[in-house]
Design a protein around this motif. Sequence first.
Motif, PDB file in Angstrom:
ATOM      1  N   ASP A   1       0.797  -0.970   0.107  1.00  0.00           N
ATOM      2  CA  ASP A   1       0.021   0.097  -0.049  1.00  0.00           C
ATOM      3  C   ASP A   1       0.791   1.344  -0.035  1.00  0.00           C
ATOM      4  OD1 ASP A   1      -2.263  -1.450   0.070  1.00  0.00           O
ATOM      5  OD2 ASP A   1      -2.671  -1.098   2.172  1.00  0.00           O
ATOM      6  N   SER A   2       0.468   2.229  -0.505  1.00  0.00           N
ATOM      7  CA  SER A   2       1.296   3.560  -0.796  1.00  0.00           C
ATOM      8  C   SER A   2       1.344   4.326   0.762  1.00  0.00           C
ATOM      9  CB  SER A   2       0.671   4.314  -1.738  1.00  0.00           C
ATOM     10  OG  SER A   2       0.597   3.826  -2.857  1.00  0.00           O
ATOM     11  N   ASP A   3       0.424   3.933   1.666  1.00  0.00           N
ATOM     12  CA  ASP A   3       0.529   4.744   3.031  1.00  0.00           C
ATOM     13  C   ASP A   3       1.489   3.705   3.915  1.00  0.00           C
ATOM     14  OD1 ASP A   3      -1.068   2.369   3.082  1.00  0.00           O
ATOM     15  OD2 ASP A   3      -2.582   3.435   4.432  1.00  0.00           O
ATOM     16  N   MET A   4       2.641   3.510   3.465  1.00  0.00           N
ATOM     17  CA  MET A   4       3.684   2.839   3.969  1.00  0.00           C
ATOM     18  C   MET A   4       4.944   3.524   3.941  1.00  0.00           C
ATOM     19  SD  MET A   4       3.066  -1.345   2.978  1.00  0.00           S
ATOM     20  CE  MET A   4       1.920  -2.007   4.341  1.00  0.00           C
ATOM     21  N   VAL A   5       5.889   3.317   4.961  1.00  0.00           N
ATOM     22  CA  VAL A   5       7.435   3.878   4.744  1.00  0.00           C
ATOM     23  C   VAL A   5       8.215   2.777   5.444  1.00  0.00           C
ATOM     24  CG1 VAL A   5       7.366   4.852   7.106  1.00  0.00           C
ATOM     25  CG2 VAL A   5       8.863   5.724   5.409  1.00  0.00           C
ATOM     26  N   VAL A   6       9.368   2.396   4.591  1.00  0.00           N
ATOM     27  CA  VAL A   6      10.359   1.569   4.845  1.00  0.00           C
ATOM     28  C   VAL A   6      11.279   1.917   5.477  1.00  0.00           C
ATOM     29  CG1 VAL A   6      11.838  -0.167   3.784  1.00  0.00           C
ATOM     30  CG2 VAL A   6       9.676   0.231   2.708  1.00  0.00           C
ATOM     31  N   THR A   7      11.663   1.315   6.602  1.00  0.00           N
ATOM     32  CA  THR A   7      12.671   1.745   7.731  1.00  0.00           C
ATOM     33  C   THR A   7      13.993   0.801   7.545  1.00  0.00           C
ATOM     34  OG1 THR A   7      11.589   0.493   9.403  1.00  0.00           O
ATOM     35  CG2 THR A   7      10.992   2.845   9.207  1.00  0.00           C
ATOM     36  N   GLN A   8      14.006  -0.268   7.127  1.00  0.00           N
ATOM     37  CA  GLN A   8      14.869  -1.221   6.743  1.00  0.00           C
ATOM     38  C   GLN A   8      14.738  -2.103   5.467  1.00  0.00           C
ATOM     39  OE1 GLN A   8      16.654  -3.315  10.433  1.00  0.00           O
ATOM     40  NE2 GLN A   8      14.842  -2.295  11.689  1.00  0.00           N
ATOM     41  N   ASN A   9      15.816  -2.486   4.956  1.00  0.00           N
ATOM     42  CA  ASN A   9      15.739  -3.293   3.877  1.00  0.00           C
ATOM     43  C   ASN A   9      15.156  -4.580   3.864  1.00  0.00           C
ATOM     44  OD1 ASN A   9      17.070  -5.650   1.986  1.00  0.00           O
ATOM     45  ND2 ASN A   9      17.703  -3.419   0.948  1.00  0.00           N
ATOM     46  N   MET A  10      14.353  -4.798   3.208  1.00  0.00           N
ATOM     47  CA  MET A  10      13.320  -6.042   3.101  1.00  0.00           C
ATOM     48  C   MET A  10      13.550  -6.976   2.137  1.00  0.00           C
ATOM     49  SD  MET A  10       9.809  -4.482   3.871  1.00  0.00           S
ATOM     50  CE  MET A  10       8.944  -3.327   2.790  1.00  0.00           C
ATOM     51  N   ASP A  11      14.541  -6.787   1.339  1.00  0.00           N
ATOM     52  CA  ASP A  11      14.567  -7.524   0.114  1.00  0.00           C
ATOM     53  C   ASP A  11      14.695  -9.282   0.269  1.00  0.00           C
ATOM     54  OD1 ASP A  11      15.113  -5.165  -1.374  1.00  0.00           O
ATOM     55  OD2 ASP A  11      17.071  -5.544  -1.848  1.00  0.00           O
ATOM     56  N   GLU A  12      14.785  -9.714   1.524  1.00  0.00           N
ATOM     57  CA  GLU A  12      14.596 -11.202   1.459  1.00  0.00           C
ATOM     58  C   GLU A  12      12.944 -11.550   1.316  1.00  0.00           C
ATOM     59  OE1 GLU A  12      13.814  -9.086   5.598  1.00  0.00           O
ATOM     60  OE2 GLU A  12      15.313  -8.977   4.003  1.00  0.00           O
TER      61      GLU A  12
ATOM     62  N   PRO B   1      10.917 -18.842   0.196  1.00  0.00           N
ATOM     63  CA  PRO B   1      10.090 -19.747  -0.779  1.00  0.00           C
ATOM     64  C   PRO B   1       8.773 -19.763  -0.557  1.00  0.00           C
ATOM     65  CG  PRO B   1      12.139 -20.635   0.501  1.00  0.00           C
ATOM     66  CD  PRO B   1      11.809 -19.298   0.936  1.00  0.00           C
ATOM     67  N   LEU B   2       7.980 -19.889  -1.577  1.00  0.00           N
ATOM     68  CA  LEU B   2       6.684 -20.197  -1.717  1.00  0.00           C
ATOM     69  C   LEU B   2       6.317 -21.565  -2.551  1.00  0.00           C
ATOM     70  CD1 LEU B   2       5.054 -16.496  -2.602  1.00  0.00           C
ATOM     71  CD2 LEU B   2       5.509 -17.760  -0.413  1.00  0.00           C
TER      72      LEU B   2
ATOM     73  N   SER C   1       5.633 -21.540  18.655  1.00  0.00           N
ATOM     74  CA  SER C   1       5.226 -22.993  18.613  1.00  0.00           C
ATOM     75  C   SER C   1       4.827 -23.372  17.292  1.00  0.00           C
ATOM     76  CB  SER C   1       3.906 -22.745  19.500  1.00  0.00           C
ATOM     77  OG  SER C   1       2.918 -22.024  18.790  1.00  0.00           O
ATOM     78  N   GLY C   2       4.874 -22.265  16.266  1.00  0.00           N
ATOM     79  CA  GLY C   2       4.399 -22.756  15.096  1.00  0.00           C
ATOM     80  C   GLY C   2       5.759 -22.873  13.844  1.00  0.00           C
ATOM     81  N   ILE C   3       6.805 -22.487  14.182  1.00  0.00           N
ATOM     82  CA  ILE C   3       7.937 -22.347  13.273  1.00  0.00           C
ATOM     83  C   ILE C   3       9.326 -23.099  13.782  1.00  0.00           C
ATOM     84  CG2 ILE C   3       9.647 -20.864  11.991  1.00  0.00           C
ATOM     85  CD1 ILE C   3       7.442 -18.706  12.242  1.00  0.00           C
ATOM     86  N   ASN C   4       9.698 -23.958  13.001  1.00  0.00           N
ATOM     87  CA  ASN C   4      11.160 -24.451  13.386  1.00  0.00           C
ATOM     88  C   ASN C   4      12.256 -23.477  13.592  1.00  0.00           C
ATOM     89  OD1 ASN C   4      13.543 -25.950  13.546  1.00  0.00           O
ATOM     90  ND2 ASN C   4      12.640 -27.665  12.041  1.00  0.00           N
ATOM     91  N   PRO C   5      12.829 -23.281  14.573  1.00  0.00           N
ATOM     92  CA  PRO C   5      13.998 -22.272  14.664  1.00  0.00           C
ATOM     93  C   PRO C   5      15.132 -22.335  13.778  1.00  0.00           C
ATOM     94  CG  PRO C   5      13.272 -22.817  16.812  1.00  0.00           C
ATOM     95  CD  PRO C   5      12.612 -23.770  15.785  1.00  0.00           C
ATOM     96  N   ARG C   6      15.128 -23.485  13.229  1.00  0.00           N
ATOM     97  CA  ARG C   6      16.401 -24.092  12.198  1.00  0.00           C
ATOM     98  C   ARG C   6      16.132 -23.466  11.002  1.00  0.00           C
ATOM     99  NH1 ARG C   6      17.898 -30.245  14.271  1.00  0.00           N
ATOM    100  NH2 ARG C   6      18.474 -29.605  16.509  1.00  0.00           N
ATOM    101  N   ASP C   7      14.611 -23.210  10.603  1.00  0.00           N
ATOM    102  CA  ASP C   7      14.405 -22.845   9.204  1.00  0.00           C
ATOM    103  C   ASP C   7      15.084 -21.503   9.004  1.00  0.00           C
ATOM    104  OD1 ASP C   7      12.975 -21.486   7.046  1.00  0.00           O
ATOM    105  OD2 ASP C   7      10.963 -22.070   7.989  1.00  0.00           O
ATOM    106  N   PRO C   8      15.592 -21.488   7.724  1.00  0.00           N
ATOM    107  CA  PRO C   8      16.535 -20.345   7.466  1.00  0.00           C
ATOM    108  C   PRO C   8      15.513 -19.150   7.297  1.00  0.00           C
ATOM    109  CG  PRO C   8      16.310 -21.635   5.596  1.00  0.00           C
ATOM    110  CD  PRO C   8      15.803 -22.517   6.640  1.00  0.00           C
ATOM    111  N   PHE C   9      14.345 -19.295   7.058  1.00  0.00           N
ATOM    112  CA  PHE C   9      13.499 -18.091   6.965  1.00  0.00           C
ATOM    113  C   PHE C   9      12.612 -17.937   8.255  1.00  0.00           C
ATOM    114  CE2 PHE C   9      14.589 -18.809   2.647  1.00  0.00           C
ATOM    115  CZ  PHE C   9      14.850 -17.655   2.117  1.00  0.00           C
ATOM    116  N   TRP C  10      13.138 -18.264   9.436  1.00  0.00           N
ATOM    117  CA  TRP C  10      12.407 -18.421  10.665  1.00  0.00           C
ATOM    118  C   TRP C  10      12.081 -16.831  11.051  1.00  0.00           C
ATOM    119  CZ3 TRP C  10      13.110 -16.233  15.655  1.00  0.00           C
ATOM    120  CH2 TRP C  10      12.070 -16.870  16.791  1.00  0.00           C
ATOM    121  N   GLU C  11      13.082 -15.770  10.950  1.00  0.00           N
ATOM    122  CA  GLU C  11      12.716 -14.624  11.414  1.00  0.00           C
ATOM    123  C   GLU C  11      11.709 -13.927  10.395  1.00  0.00           C
ATOM    124  OE1 GLU C  11      16.427 -12.396  11.722  1.00  0.00           O
ATOM    125  OE2 GLU C  11      17.006 -13.592  13.493  1.00  0.00           O
ATOM    126  N   VAL C  12      11.635 -14.434   9.043  1.00  0.00           N
ATOM    127  CA  VAL C  12      10.831 -13.780   7.981  1.00  0.00           C
ATOM    128  C   VAL C  12       9.404 -14.210   8.167  1.00  0.00           C
ATOM    129  CG1 VAL C  12      10.303 -13.435   5.716  1.00  0.00           C
ATOM    130  CG2 VAL C  12      12.584 -13.842   6.332  1.00  0.00           C
TER     131      VAL C  12
END
Length: 319
Positions: A115-126, A131-132, A174-185
């Motif tokens: 949406d256009s009513d947003m402001v990006v404060t940090q890079n989020m190219d990840e 993976p989808l 409870s729902g994500i494996n911490p070993r998942d490389p995209f855990w923080e995403v």
Amino acid sequence: MTVQQLSTFQDTDLSDHKKIWATLITNDKYVPGLLTLDYSLKRSKSKYPLVAMYTEQIDPDSLNAIAQRGIPIHRIHKLKPAKSPELSNDPRFNECWSKLYAFKLTQFERVVEMDSDMVVTQNMDELMDIPLSSDTAFAAAPACVCNPFKLAHYPHDWVPSNCSFTEYEKKKISGINPRDPFWEVKGPSAELGLKTCNGGLVVIKPSKTNYQKILETLQNPEKTATYKFTDQELLSDIFEGHWLCLSYVYNSLKSFTSCHPDIWDLKKIKNIHYILTPKPWQVDPDQYDDTTGTFSLWWSANEERKRLEKKLGLKDFGS
């Protein structure tokens, strides 16, 4: 805008790009937001361009201001439902159906619509690389269903106990494996709460099949008449169980400062969403009492943008 006026604007050649950010623009009210969103993405050193998807409703001055700043433009068709819900309390949602056109852009491997009513404060190219699976239509943060402003026309089940952000960290762990490389995403399971996404930022793997499902649903009046939150409610309905939940950091609502202060951490947050009204560009910074404490971040980015554009000889939009 007339057809003749539209013909003077050519879609930007994006053949060298396989992944893009995209935002819908239909009128001049959101142009300041779009320009600052684009600046904030560039300031965060994103490798990918923001593309302005526009409909025939846009006026030439607005489109010219966007194009002058080197922001790619892409004309799309306005999407309409067979029967609209009652939106007198939220007229802004009337145009949101057209956001679903992004699912049709199969010339791209990945489209992250914002949406256009947003402001990006940090890079989020990840988000361009998360993976989808073949069974996953999109990724998005869940909708906050706390209704912190106590809007009477919101659904009765929009209460904190049904919100995915309530006890957020506990739900995520409870729902994500911490070993998942995209855990923080990733965020908590999309199956929690009311199973509703927020349409402010959607990571899309464009698909003719999924776009066809969207078109078919738009032609079903029994469904569209019930979607009070238009695009995001349609997506949550027809792709239930087939979307990936993102971390709150990619779509942090300004209201989180009051209803979810436990997760409001500017060191982690990458994108702030200025839901509802007023928008930061609609108020005077010297007079507006920003109880959320978030508007200053947008104002700062906007002032930086305008100073840079002045050096480049660009006239400020609306002046």
